[in-house]
Motif scaffolding. Structure first.
Motif, short mmCIF file in Angstrom:
data_model
loop_
_atom_site.label_atom_id
_atom_site.label_comp_id
_atom_site.label_asym_id
_atom_site.label_seq_id
_atom_site.Cartn_x
_atom_site.Cartn_y
_atom_site.Cartn_z
N ALA A 1 0.87 -1.18 0.00
CA ALA A 1 0.00 0.00 0.00
C ALA A 1 0.91 1.23 0.00
O ALA A 1 2.10 1.14 0.20
CB ALA A 1 -0.89 0.00 1.22
N TYR B 1 1.62 5.05 1.75
CA TYR B 1 1.35 5.83 2.96
C TYR B 1 1.93 7.22 2.78
O TYR B 1 3.07 7.37 2.34
CB TYR B 1 2.00 5.17 4.18
CG TYR B 1 1.56 3.76 4.43
CD1 TYR B 1 0.46 3.50 5.22
CD2 TYR B 1 2.24 2.69 3.87
CE1 TYR B 1 0.04 2.20 5.45
CE2 TYR B 1 1.84 1.39 4.10
CZ TYR B 1 0.73 1.15 4.88
OH TYR B 1 0.33 -0.13 5.11
N THR C 1 -3.25 6.36 4.69
CA THR C 1 -3.08 5.31 3.69
C THR C 1 -3.78 5.77 2.43
O THR C 1 -4.91 6.27 2.48
CB THR C 1 -3.71 3.99 4.17
OG1 THR C 1 -3.14 3.66 5.42
CG2 THR C 1 -3.46 2.88 3.17
N TYR D 1 6.46 0.51 8.07
CA TYR D 1 6.03 0.08 6.75
C TYR D 1 7.00 -0.82 6.01
O TYR D 1 6.75 -1.20 4.88
CB TYR D 1 5.71 1.31 5.88
CG TYR D 1 4.74 2.23 6.55
CD1 TYR D 1 3.48 1.77 6.94
CD2 TYR D 1 5.06 3.53 6.85
CE1 TYR D 1 2.58 2.60 7.58
CE2 TYR D 1 4.17 4.37 7.48
CZ TYR D 1 2.94 3.90 7.84
OH TYR D 1 2.06 4.72 8.47
#
Length: 185
Positions: A63, A65, A98, A143
């Protein structure tokens, strides 16, 4: 008219890592940061400083961020012959979002501190500082794939530091630093 000193600096970084065995470990990190400092001498004994900073980061793993960090430090110092006393207040704000999600984390904290410095003999100086501290997780801690934990939260605590600094001449400078730090989630 009292002298004012202004300093502005910027940094920009880009980092990319690909794990040799797993494509899912790809991390791209970009950051742009702006920092400034304004110093003002109020009198022969008093000085003040204002230090704002803003950093914008993006980490892309599975994903994406976006992280925005803003900080402001206000400090004041009182200088007398042979010793100094200073106080400061740090304010930090972090928002994490996000990509594709309207929710995110927000952290706002004020952390005060005080320091005292004294010249013991020419070339020998002692400094003591005590402050509340805020530690925000780094982008890697949150992350990095694999192993990061996006659920990590900020920690607060108390930190004390004592430093003994000896500089008998311009080419030799020795420091002894001891510190105590107590953090809690």
């Amino acid at each position: 008219d009292m002298p004012v000193q202004v300093t502005v600096s910027t940094t920009h970084g880009r980092f990319r890592y690909e794990h040799p065995d797993r494509d899912s470990s790809r991390v791209a990190l970009g950051q742009v940061a702006l920092r400034a400092r304004l110093d003002k001498v109020l009198s022969r004994a008093w000085t003040v400083a204002v230090e704002p900073s803003l950093a914008m980061s993006r980490a892309t793993t599975v994903a994406s961020y976006d992280v925005h960090d803003a900080a402001l430090r206000l400090s004041a110092g009182y200088v007398r012959r042979g010793w100094m006393l200073g106080v400061f207040l740090d304010s930090r704000h972090r928002s994490t979002r996000t990509m594709g999600s309207s929710s995110g984390e927000k952290v706002l904290a004020m952390t005060p501190g005080v320091w005292w410095s004294r010249v013991l003999i020419p070339g020998l100086q002692s400094r003591l500082a005590v402050a509340r501290v805020l530690r925000l997780p780094t982008l890697n801690e949150r992350y990095w794939t694999p192993g990061g934990n996006p659920e990590l939260r900020s920690e607060q605590g108390l930190q004390a530091e004592w430093m003994l600094s000896y500089q008998p001449n311009p080419s030799l400078h020795v420091r002894l630093v001891s510190f105590l730090s107590r953090m809690q989630d």
